[in-house]
Design an enzyme around this catalytic site. Sequence first.
Site, PDB file in Angstrom:
ATOM      1  CG  HIS A  73      -1.756   1.205   1.372  1.00  0.00           C
ATOM      2  ND1 HIS A  73      -3.035   1.276   0.874  1.00  0.00           N
ATOM      3  CD2 HIS A  73      -1.522   2.428   1.949  1.00  0.00           C
ATOM      4  CE1 HIS A  73      -3.555   2.462   1.130  1.00  0.00           C
ATOM      5  NE2 HIS A  73      -2.647   3.186   1.777  1.00  0.00           N
ATOM      6  CD  GLU A  74       1.712   3.582   3.692  1.00  0.00           C
ATOM      7  OE1 GLU A  74       2.000   4.654   3.109  1.00  0.00           O
ATOM      8  OE2 GLU A  74       0.676   3.433   4.364  1.00  0.00           O
ATOM      9  CG  HIS A 115       0.372   6.262  -0.572  1.00  0.00           C
ATOM     10  ND1 HIS A 115      -0.688   6.832  -1.237  1.00  0.00           N
ATOM     11  CD2 HIS A 115      -0.172   5.617   0.501  1.00  0.00           C
ATOM     12  CE1 HIS A 115      -1.811   6.555  -0.614  1.00  0.00           C
ATOM     13  NE2 HIS A 115      -1.533   5.800   0.425  1.00  0.00           N
TER      14      HIS A 115
END
Length: 352
Positions: free
Chosen positions: A17-18, A21
């Site tokens: 997920h990170e 980003h």
Amino acid sequence: MGTITFLLVLSFLVFFHELGHFLAARYFGVKVHVFSIGFGKQIYSKYWAGTTWQIALIPLGGYVKMKGQDDTNPALTESGDDSYNTKKPWQRIIILFAGPFANFLLAAILYFTIALMGAKTLAPIIGNVSPDSVAFQAGLQKNDEIIRINDLEIKTWDEIGKVITTTEGALQFYIKRDNNLIIKIINPQISDSQNMFNEKIKKRMIGIAPIGEVITLNLSFYDSLIYAYDKTIFASTMIFQGVQKLISGIIPSSEIGGVISIGKIISDASESSIIALLTITALISVNLGVLNLLPIPALDGGHIMFNLYEMIMRRKPSEQVFMFLTIMGWIILGSLMLLGIYNDINRIFLNN
């Protein structure tokens, strides 16, 4: 062993997920100060390529700390071409959306892997025929194998229900019985039923149930891609609908699970099989992507809403409103986490 598996799976999902980003931020030239798996005290770190990569003490999440953006200080602004603040709203939206998108992508990859390994599913073999149903009247029997409906070849039990509910009029069933091919014309009837949320609904049915035999699908590369796409869309839709039902009160708040439930589910799956573990990991990944898109200010969805407001109104929301909504978002998240833990304790330890 179950606890270790849980921490590894959760850390893997958070990392992915990170990473979404991070990659989007770097693509738009935003400097990333910290890439963290976990919260709290740093227990390991390495500075590389302009970013501190770290593992923190509390492994229940993670974050990417970009220049000009910090959830612990919502009013933070930093100048420079490498600052999140100076990017256009649509660029910031892509950076924010990249995290949940990474979770959806990961789920699709996991489902694709499952398909190549041999996905398990129910065989299209009848186990029970309801008395007085249209299937009973047509002469369907236990152990009949449905191999085709109209022009569609049937490989799984799920395909039978999909064809029945999404078509109109009578259907031509091709049945394999004792090595003989039998053709039956059946007109499904609208009957009372329940969906996965226990809501009473009406849908086309013929009155049959599966025998419960599990088969392994041997899918081609292309069919595996279709399988992965369908499973990811289905899981995303199911979770979105679940959130909607929860908000509307159809699903009681006692059904909300927390980190304890997630840990138990992952632990049980890891003891079952690698395919079961991959399936649960894919589902949790989709769950993480969906929940992060909710319009709660402390989540990616909330930040996306702020940027959409800026795009439409041509100005940022006032600092006071931004701070208030962000604090309220953290209160909502904290409350949901506590409720989930409370429900877990009731459900698992007190058997309520």
